[in-house]
Design an enzyme around this catalytic site. Structure first.
Site, PDB file in Angstrom:
ATOM      1  N   SER A  13       0.833  -1.206   0.000  1.00  0.00           N
ATOM      2  CA  SER A  13       0.000   0.000   0.000  1.00  0.00           C
ATOM      3  C   SER A  13       0.864   1.251   0.000  1.00  0.00           C
ATOM      4  CB  SER A  13      -0.922   0.004   1.228  1.00  0.00           C
ATOM      5  OG  SER A  13      -1.824  -1.072   1.198  1.00  0.00           O
ATOM      6  N   ARG A  36       0.652   8.130   6.212  1.00  0.00           N
ATOM      7  CA  ARG A  36      -0.102   7.230   7.079  1.00  0.00           C
ATOM      8  C   ARG A  36      -1.591   7.561   7.034  1.00  0.00           C
ATOM      9  NH1 ARG A  36       0.487   2.347   8.878  1.00  0.00           N
ATOM     10  NH2 ARG A  36       2.689   2.880   8.618  1.00  0.00           N
ATOM     11  N   HIS A  39      -2.881   6.250   3.781  1.00  0.00           N
ATOM     12  CA  HIS A  39      -3.014   4.794   3.912  1.00  0.00           C
ATOM     13  C   HIS A  39      -4.290   4.420   4.660  1.00  0.00           C
ATOM     14  CE1 HIS A  39      -2.223   0.981   6.165  1.00  0.00           C
ATOM     15  NE2 HIS A  39      -1.832   0.587   4.964  1.00  0.00           N
TER      16      HIS A  39
END
Length: 209
Positions: A13, A36, A39
Site C-alpha cells: 500500500s 499514514r 493509507h
C-alpha cells in the site's frame, strides 16, 4: 485474490501511495504522517487541497510527549479503537475519553454545552503537557482553543482534524492562529481514522520505523 499478511499489504500500500502521489510539499517526518493518513483513508486529498498543516514545532513536541508517556486526550472512543495498543502499553500513555461519562452528560445539559465541549473542559489539568486529539467534534476543538486562550491549560500538541459541515473548517482556521504546536488540515475532511493515523505515525517515528 490471495490471502495476504498484514505487513505485506501495508508495504505494498505504501509503495502504491509513493507511485501515485505526485508532487506534494511534505518531507521527512511530516510526509510519514501524511502518508499514514492516506493509507488509512485512501484519500490523496490529505496531501492536496485538504492537506495537513503543521506548526513548526508540532512533530518534535508530539514525539517528546508520546515517548515521555504523556496523556492522550481524545474527543470520541472511536479514536481509541484505532490506536496501536502496544505503543500505549510500551510508553505508558493513558488515553482519556469522557464523551460517555454520565457526569459530563449532566454537566453539559446544565451548562447548555455539547458533551464534547464539556468533556474537554473537565480535563484541563490532565491536558497540561498532553497530546489532545480531536477527530470528530469541532465544538471540542473550539473549547480547547478557548481554554488555551484563557491559560486554563497548555497541551504539548493539539491534533485537530474534526470532520463535518458545521464549524469544522472554521475551527481548524482558529487552531492555526494559536501559538502552540498543532497538526490540522484544511477544509471539512477529517475524522477518527485521520486522527488516530497521526498518533500511530508519530509512534512509528518514535520507534524508528
Amino acid at each position: 485474490m490471495q490471502t495476504r499478511k498484514g505487513q505485506s499489504i501495508e508495504d505494498e500500500s505504501m509503495e502504491i501511495i509513493e507511485r501515485e502521489i505526485g508532487p506534494h510539499p511534505y518531507k521527512g517526518h511530516e510526509w510519514k504522517i501524511v502518508r499514514r493518513i492516506i493509507h488509512s483513508t485512501a484519500d490523496f486529498d490529505f496531501a492536496g487541497k485538504n492537506g495537513l498543516v503543521f506548526h513548526k514545532d508540532a512533530v518534535n513536541a508530539g514525539l517528546d510527549a508520546l515517548k515521555s508517556g504523556k496523556n492522550i486526550i481524545v474527543d470520541v472512543n472511536g479514536i481509541i479503537g484505532l490506536l496501536n495498543k502496544q505503543n500505549l502499553q510500551d510508553f505508558k500513555n493513558q488515553v482519556i475519553c469522557d464523551i460517555s461519562n454520565p457526569d459530563v452528560v449532566k454537566e453539559a445539559t446544565k451548562l447548555n454545552k455539547t458533551r464534547a465541549q464539556t468533556a474537554m473542559r473537565i480535563r484541563a489539568s490532565e491536558m497540561n503537557g498532553a497530546v489532545v486529539v480531536i477527530g470528530n467534534a469541532p465544538t471540542a476543538l473550539l473549547e480547547v482553543i478557548q481554554m488555551v486562550k484563557e491559560n486554563a491549560t497548555r497541551p504539548s500538541l493539539i491534533i485537530g482534524v474534526p470532520v463535518g459541515f458545521v464549524c469544522a473548517s472554521e475551527s481548524k482556521d482558529e487552531l492555526q492562529a494559536l501559538d502552540i504546536p498543532f497538526i490540522t488540515n484544511k477544509g471539512r475532511k477529517g475524522g477518527s481514522p485521520c486522527a488516530s493515523a497521526i498518533i500511530n505515525a508519530l509512534f512509528k517515528i518514535v520507534r524508528g520505523d
